[in-house]
Scaffold this motif. Structure first.
Motif, PDB file in Angstrom:
ATOM      1  N   LYS A   1      -5.460 -11.246   5.687  1.00  0.00           N
ATOM      2  CA  LYS A   1      -4.770 -11.323   6.976  1.00  0.00           C
ATOM      3  C   LYS A   1      -3.672 -10.276   7.100  1.00  0.00           C
ATOM      4  CE  LYS A   1      -5.346 -16.167   7.843  1.00  0.00           C
ATOM      5  NZ  LYS A   1      -4.630 -17.404   7.510  1.00  0.00           N
ATOM      6  N   ILE A   2      -2.978 -10.005   6.007  1.00  0.00           N
ATOM      7  CA  ILE A   2      -1.875  -9.035   6.089  1.00  0.00           C
ATOM      8  C   ILE A   2      -2.297  -7.638   5.656  1.00  0.00           C
ATOM      9  CG2 ILE A   2      -0.083 -10.786   5.808  1.00  0.00           C
ATOM     10  CD1 ILE A   2       0.231  -9.519   2.902  1.00  0.00           C
ATOM     11  N   LEU A   3      -3.574  -7.498   5.314  1.00  0.00           N
ATOM     12  CA  LEU A   3      -4.073  -6.209   4.833  1.00  0.00           C
ATOM     13  C   LEU A   3      -3.827  -5.094   5.850  1.00  0.00           C
ATOM     14  CD1 LEU A   3      -5.305  -5.520   2.168  1.00  0.00           C
ATOM     15  CD2 LEU A   3      -7.552  -5.935   3.114  1.00  0.00           C
ATOM     16  N   ASN A   4      -4.072  -5.403   7.111  1.00  0.00           N
ATOM     17  CA  ASN A   4      -3.877  -4.395   8.157  1.00  0.00           C
ATOM     18  C   ASN A   4      -2.426  -3.947   8.226  1.00  0.00           C
ATOM     19  OD1 ASN A   4      -6.527  -4.663   8.734  1.00  0.00           O
ATOM     20  ND2 ASN A   4      -6.269  -5.628  10.720  1.00  0.00           N
ATOM     21  N   GLU A   5      -1.527  -4.902   8.169  1.00  0.00           N
ATOM     22  CA  GLU A   5      -0.098  -4.579   8.201  1.00  0.00           C
ATOM     23  C   GLU A   5       0.293  -3.766   6.975  1.00  0.00           C
ATOM     24  OE1 GLU A   5       2.505  -8.005   9.161  1.00  0.00           O
ATOM     25  OE2 GLU A   5       0.622  -8.893   9.795  1.00  0.00           O
ATOM     26  N   TYR A   6      -0.315  -4.145   5.861  1.00  0.00           N
ATOM     27  CA  TYR A   6      -0.033  -3.435   4.615  1.00  0.00           C
ATOM     28  C   TYR A   6      -0.433  -1.970   4.750  1.00  0.00           C
ATOM     29  CZ  TYR A   6       0.047  -2.419  -0.392  1.00  0.00           C
ATOM     30  OH  TYR A   6       0.311  -1.881  -1.630  1.00  0.00           O
ATOM     31  N   VAL A   7      -1.607  -1.748   5.312  1.00  0.00           N
ATOM     32  CA  VAL A   7      -2.108  -0.388   5.523  1.00  0.00           C
ATOM     33  C   VAL A   7      -1.184   0.378   6.461  1.00  0.00           C
ATOM     34  CG1 VAL A   7      -3.995   0.953   6.534  1.00  0.00           C
ATOM     35  CG2 VAL A   7      -4.502  -0.981   5.063  1.00  0.00           C
ATOM     36  N   ASP A   8      -0.726  -0.296   7.501  1.00  0.00           N
ATOM     37  CA  ASP A   8       0.129   0.358   8.492  1.00  0.00           C
ATOM     38  C   ASP A   8       1.553   0.553   7.977  1.00  0.00           C
ATOM     39  OD1 ASP A   8      -2.030   0.273  10.095  1.00  0.00           O
ATOM     40  OD2 ASP A   8      -1.375  -1.453  11.270  1.00  0.00           O
ATOM     41  N   GLY A   9       1.873  -0.118   6.868  1.00  0.00           N
ATOM     42  CA  GLY A   9       3.205   0.001   6.307  1.00  0.00           C
ATOM     43  C   GLY A   9       4.231  -0.849   7.053  1.00  0.00           C
ATOM     44  N   THR A  10       3.749  -1.855   7.801  1.00  0.00           N
ATOM     45  CA  THR A  10       4.664  -2.684   8.586  1.00  0.00           C
ATOM     46  C   THR A  10       4.858  -4.065   7.973  1.00  0.00           C
ATOM     47  OG1 THR A  10       2.834  -3.431   9.977  1.00  0.00           O
ATOM     48  CG2 THR A  10       4.071  -1.557  10.771  1.00  0.00           C
ATOM     49  N   VAL A  11       4.304  -4.250   6.767  1.00  0.00           N
ATOM     50  CA  VAL A  11       4.378  -5.572   6.163  1.00  0.00           C
ATOM     51  C   VAL A  11       5.801  -5.841   5.652  1.00  0.00           C
ATOM     52  CG1 VAL A  11       3.666  -4.879   3.843  1.00  0.00           C
ATOM     53  CG2 VAL A  11       3.108  -7.163   4.685  1.00  0.00           C
ATOM     54  N   ASP A  12       6.225  -7.072   5.804  1.00  0.00           N
ATOM     55  CA  ASP A  12       7.544  -7.525   5.358  1.00  0.00           C
ATOM     56  C   ASP A  12       7.697  -7.287   3.846  1.00  0.00           C
ATOM     57  OD1 ASP A  12       9.535  -9.753   4.432  1.00  0.00           O
ATOM     58  OD2 ASP A  12       9.712  -9.650   6.631  1.00  0.00           O
ATOM     59  N   PRO A  13       8.839  -6.743   3.393  1.00  0.00           N
ATOM     60  CA  PRO A  13       9.010  -6.473   1.951  1.00  0.00           C
ATOM     61  C   PRO A  13       8.803  -7.713   1.078  1.00  0.00           C
ATOM     62  CG  PRO A  13      10.765  -5.425   3.191  1.00  0.00           C
ATOM     63  CD  PRO A  13       9.979  -6.237   4.181  1.00  0.00           C
ATOM     64  N   ALA A  14       9.254  -8.867   1.551  1.00  0.00           N
ATOM     65  CA  ALA A  14       9.096 -10.102   0.776  1.00  0.00           C
ATOM     66  C   ALA A  14       7.617 -10.456   0.654  1.00  0.00           C
ATOM     67  CB  ALA A  14       9.850 -11.247   1.444  1.00  0.00           C
ATOM     68  N   ILE A  15       6.891 -10.295   1.743  1.00  0.00           N
ATOM     69  CA  ILE A  15       5.459 -10.575   1.734  1.00  0.00           C
ATOM     70  C   ILE A  15       4.738  -9.541   0.879  1.00  0.00           C
ATOM     71  CG2 ILE A  15       3.370 -10.718   3.173  1.00  0.00           C
ATOM     72  CD1 ILE A  15       5.187 -11.737   5.434  1.00  0.00           C
ATOM     73  N   CYS A  16       5.241  -8.327   0.964  1.00  0.00           N
ATOM     74  CA  CYS A  16       4.670  -7.231   0.169  1.00  0.00           C
ATOM     75  C   CYS A  16       4.722  -7.585  -1.315  1.00  0.00           C
ATOM     76  CB  CYS A  16       5.429  -5.941   0.460  1.00  0.00           C
ATOM     77  SG  CYS A  16       4.530  -4.460   0.011  1.00  0.00           S
ATOM     78  N   GLU A  17       5.788  -8.225  -1.723  1.00  0.00           N
ATOM     79  CA  GLU A  17       5.944  -8.607  -3.115  1.00  0.00           C
ATOM     80  C   GLU A  17       4.879  -9.630  -3.514  1.00  0.00           C
ATOM     81  OE1 GLU A  17       9.534 -10.520  -5.400  1.00  0.00           O
ATOM     82  OE2 GLU A  17      10.220  -8.763  -4.268  1.00  0.00           O
ATOM     83  N   ASP A  18       4.658 -10.610  -2.641  1.00  0.00           N
ATOM     84  CA  ASP A  18       3.606 -11.604  -2.881  1.00  0.00           C
ATOM     85  C   ASP A  18       2.253 -10.918  -2.969  1.00  0.00           C
ATOM     86  OD1 ASP A  18       5.367 -13.646  -2.873  1.00  0.00           O
ATOM     87  OD2 ASP A  18       4.919 -14.350  -0.850  1.00  0.00           O
ATOM     88  N   PHE A  19       2.092  -9.955  -2.080  1.00  0.00           N
ATOM     89  CA  PHE A  19       0.864  -9.175  -2.024  1.00  0.00           C
ATOM     90  C   PHE A  19       0.605  -8.496  -3.372  1.00  0.00           C
ATOM     91  CE2 PHE A  19      -1.691  -5.511  -1.063  1.00  0.00           C
ATOM     92  CZ  PHE A  19      -2.464  -5.843   0.035  1.00  0.00           C
ATOM     93  N   GLU A  20       1.637  -7.807  -3.874  1.00  0.00           N
ATOM     94  CA  GLU A  20       1.511  -7.099  -5.157  1.00  0.00           C
ATOM     95  C   GLU A  20       1.221  -8.093  -6.286  1.00  0.00           C
ATOM     96  OE1 GLU A  20       1.790  -3.797  -5.319  1.00  0.00           O
ATOM     97  OE2 GLU A  20       2.729  -3.325  -3.396  1.00  0.00           O
ATOM     98  N   LYS A  21       1.906  -9.232  -6.243  1.00  0.00           N
ATOM     99  CA  LYS A  21       1.721 -10.249  -7.279  1.00  0.00           C
ATOM    100  C   LYS A  21       0.284 -10.758  -7.277  1.00  0.00           C
ATOM    101  CE  LYS A  21       6.233 -12.252  -7.609  1.00  0.00           C
ATOM    102  NZ  LYS A  21       6.999 -13.311  -6.934  1.00  0.00           N
ATOM    103  N   HIS A  22      -0.235 -11.006  -6.075  1.00  0.00           N
ATOM    104  CA  HIS A  22      -1.601 -11.509  -5.972  1.00  0.00           C
ATOM    105  C   HIS A  22      -2.592 -10.485  -6.511  1.00  0.00           C
ATOM    106  CE1 HIS A  22      -5.055 -13.719  -4.378  1.00  0.00           C
ATOM    107  NE2 HIS A  22      -5.549 -12.509  -4.211  1.00  0.00           N
ATOM    108  N   THR A  23      -2.457  -9.236  -6.089  1.00  0.00           N
ATOM    109  CA  THR A  23      -3.427  -8.223  -6.523  1.00  0.00           C
ATOM    110  C   THR A  23      -3.350  -8.006  -8.031  1.00  0.00           C
ATOM    111  OG1 THR A  23      -1.862  -6.503  -5.884  1.00  0.00           O
ATOM    112  CG2 THR A  23      -3.622  -6.979  -4.344  1.00  0.00           C
ATOM    113  N   ALA A  24      -2.150  -8.197  -8.604  1.00  0.00           N
ATOM    114  CA  ALA A  24      -2.001  -8.020 -10.046  1.00  0.00           C
ATOM    115  C   ALA A  24      -2.842  -9.039 -10.813  1.00  0.00           C
ATOM    116  CB  ALA A  24      -0.538  -8.137 -10.446  1.00  0.00           C
ATOM    117  N   GLY A  25      -3.047 -10.219 -10.222  1.00  0.00           N
ATOM    118  CA  GLY A  25      -3.784 -11.261 -10.923  1.00  0.00           C
ATOM    119  C   GLY A  25      -5.165 -11.535 -10.363  1.00  0.00           C
TER     120      GLY A  25
END
Ligand SMILES: [Zn+2]
Length: 81
Positions: free
Chosen positions: A8-32
């Motif tokens: 759901k947030i992938l598009n925002e991530y690509v656009d660079g508009t994702v919230d930094p806090a959410i970005c952290e969750d994003f990184e954590k998820h992809t790490a595992g």
């Protein structure tokens, strides 16, 4: 974060508009989560290729294409049962 939430947030991530806090969750998820990691790696490579030293501003058609591609890749990695 679940895989579905990541998509759901992938598009925002690509656009660079994702919230930094959410970005952290994003990184954590992809790490595992390997499938998500593969998809995100693909995005990063595609964006890096495109940017090639240019300022980070994706034109709309490219962005739309990229989003479609991501969804496709993601579906490959997360087949619906
Ligand atoms: Zn995942």
């Amino acid at each position: 974060m679940k895989c579905e939430e990541l998509l759901k947030i992938l598009n925002e991530y690509v656009d660079g508009t994702v919230d930094p806090a959410i970005c952290e969750d994003f990184e954590k998820h992809t790490a595992g989560c390997n499938p998500c990691q593969v998809v995100v790696d693909n995005i990063r490579k595609t964006i890096t290729l495109y940017r090639n030293g240019q300022p980070y501003e994706l034109p709309i058609p490219f962005r739309t294409k990229l989003h479609a591609l991501l969804r496709e890749r993601w579906r490959e990695k997360h087949p619906v049962k």
